[in-house]
Write a protein that holds these residues in place. Structure first.
Motif, PDB file in Angstrom:
ATOM      1  N   ASP B  86       0.841  -1.204   0.000  1.00  0.00           N
ATOM      2  CA  ASP B  86       0.000   0.000   0.000  1.00  0.00           C
ATOM      3  C   ASP B  86       0.874   1.251   0.000  1.00  0.00           C
ATOM      4  O   ASP B  86       1.974   1.260   0.550  1.00  0.00           O
ATOM      5  N   ALA B  87       0.357   2.313  -0.586  1.00  0.00           N
ATOM      6  CA  ALA B  87       1.051   3.598  -0.538  1.00  0.00           C
ATOM      7  C   ALA B  87       0.794   4.246   0.816  1.00  0.00           C
ATOM      8  O   ALA B  87      -0.356   4.438   1.210  1.00  0.00           O
ATOM      9  N   ALA B  88       1.876   4.563   1.529  1.00  0.00           N
ATOM     10  CA  ALA B  88       1.754   5.230   2.825  1.00  0.00           C
ATOM     11  C   ALA B  88       1.769   6.742   2.661  1.00  0.00           C
ATOM     12  O   ALA B  88       1.157   7.469   3.441  1.00  0.00           O
ATOM     13  N   VAL B  89       2.476   7.220   1.660  1.00  0.00           N
ATOM     14  CA  VAL B  89       2.560   8.665   1.444  1.00  0.00           C
ATOM     15  C   VAL B  89       2.660   8.932  -0.050  1.00  0.00           C
ATOM     16  O   VAL B  89       3.271   8.159  -0.793  1.00  0.00           O
ATOM     17  N   ALA B  90       2.028  10.013  -0.468  1.00  0.00           N
ATOM     18  CA  ALA B  90       2.114  10.451  -1.859  1.00  0.00           C
ATOM     19  C   ALA B  90       2.450  11.932  -1.889  1.00  0.00           C
ATOM     20  O   ALA B  90       1.850  12.723  -1.164  1.00  0.00           O
ATOM     21  N   VAL B  91       3.450  12.288  -2.722  1.00  0.00           N
ATOM     22  CA  VAL B  91       3.798  13.684  -2.950  1.00  0.00           C
ATOM     23  C   VAL B  91       3.690  13.928  -4.445  1.00  0.00           C
ATOM     24  O   VAL B  91       4.206  13.132  -5.242  1.00  0.00           O
ATOM     25  N   VAL B  92       3.013  14.982  -4.827  1.00  0.00           N
ATOM     26  CA  VAL B  92       2.883  15.345  -6.238  1.00  0.00           C
ATOM     27  C   VAL B  92       3.267  16.816  -6.372  1.00  0.00           C
ATOM     28  O   VAL B  92       2.726  17.659  -5.647  1.00  0.00           O
TER      29      VAL B  92
END
Lengths: 88, 146, 146, 88
Positions: B86-92
């Motif tokens: 699973d993705a724990a953190v996303a930065v865009v």
């Protein structure tokens, strides 16, 4: 600095993650003699039964912002003792 | 947009939220839950936060990046029980210039790790449980077949 | 996976293709079609390539990145007619270490721009058509309201 | 280098994008006197009617890989003259 005469301030201290587990509680409300620093509050918690498991210089935040141990506390401040961060 | 989420992160939706006709480059970073930590097989894990501060600190980090580079940044950290992968953190980070997008994206993830009050409690395959402490030296994984 | 595509790029699918339980960090870059170029409003545009060389050069770039950093890289460039805001190129780099993921992702997009034989033909709002030449100085956009 | 005596090699030359537009064709098959370099092939194209619009030192590729103007061509090579790249 001239020590004030007698007053205390109420401060809420929050504990998280491992620290909350070690002390068996997630917050405590304390009255600290003024002037009170973050370090004074940490010393207060470490003097409680079981409190000596906390590090002497934990990461701390006051009112939702990181704060050095030297920061001065004011009445009603929310002080958080933060275990090593593990986000990201 | 809140910086904390108890729902799975949707990278495509986050990217769409900063796509604009004058932005030519979007850099992203996803931090995923790994199946091993310090040589131990991870069975389950849970993120928790000092939520109001985590929101405030995340907003400060995003504002810093947007002030330093011409860009728009989205940052979301997931909380609660996560599964492996699973993705724990996303930065865009979206910008007219790819240099700004890359630099802002990198800045934000580094600052998140250093500053946002989030903790991770791992349950290992052997049943033990531990709070992850990135400041501790991690034991090397056991040698295969040793 | 081919490095050239005539279909829209799906970042989520590309990310999923390199997600593995031992990879904690995925860095991506999307290059999007902008609505202006050199101060001119872009109405339509089309990418073309020297396809066998573009495939070969893309594969070399990916192999270079994977040799230099411990990571898996996916690179896809879109060809044909694109619309404003469409993704023209997607780079995805997955690694156990975010540093490797960021560095590999950045390396690949820079090398793509310098080495892969792809050309862009833009049609402007005024009906003129031009091949984009990044080596030419671009005229500044006209001043607003001047 | 000893110049060879008389032979020529067949080379296919590909033109792309603006170059194809300028010359009105996307490829030509030529016979070049050996030894033939990429630069020799470029000079050959530039000597054709309309060919002078090509730069004297265009970006070139031989058999799907970038090649310097000094590279030696062999029989059957595919030489591509590449306008400024605009991918990404």
């Amino acid at each position: 600095m001239t020590p004030p005469t007698g007053g205390t301030i109420p401060v809420r201290i929050l504990l998280f993650a491992r620290y909350a587990e070690l002390l068996g509680r997630d917050h405590l409300d304390v009255a600290l003699a003024v002037p009170a620093s973050v370090a004074d509050a940490v010393a207060h918690v470490r003097a409680l039964p079981g409190g000596e498991v906390l590090p002497a210089r934990p990461l701390c935040a006051v009112n939702h912002a990181h704060a050095p141990l030297e920061a001065v506390l004011h009445a009603g401040d929310e002080l958080a003792l933060l275990p090593p961060l593990a986000g990201g | 947009m809140p910086h904390l989420s108890h729902e799975p992160l949707d990278l495509g939706q986050l990217v769409a939220s900063v796509t604009r006709a004058d932005r030519g480059g979007i850099a992203t970073f996803l931090g995923l839950v790994r199946d091993h930590h310090g040589g131990r097989a991870v069975a389950a894990l849970e993120y928790s936060a000092y939520e109001p501060m985590a929101e405030a600190e995340s907003a400060r980090i995003v504002a810093e990046a947007e002030a330093r580079w011409p860009c728009e940044v989205v940052l979301v950290h997931r909380l609660g029980a996560l599964r492996i992968g699973d993705a724990a953190v996303a930065v865009v980070a979206a910008s007219a210039h790819r240099d700004a997008a890359f630099l802002a994206c990198r800045y934000v993830i580094e600052e998140v790790k250093a500053r946002v009050p989030i903790w991770k409690r791992e349950t290992y395959a052997d049943g033990t449980v531990d709070w992850v402490d990135p400041t501790r030296a991690v034991a090397p994984p056991p040698l295969q077949g040793a």
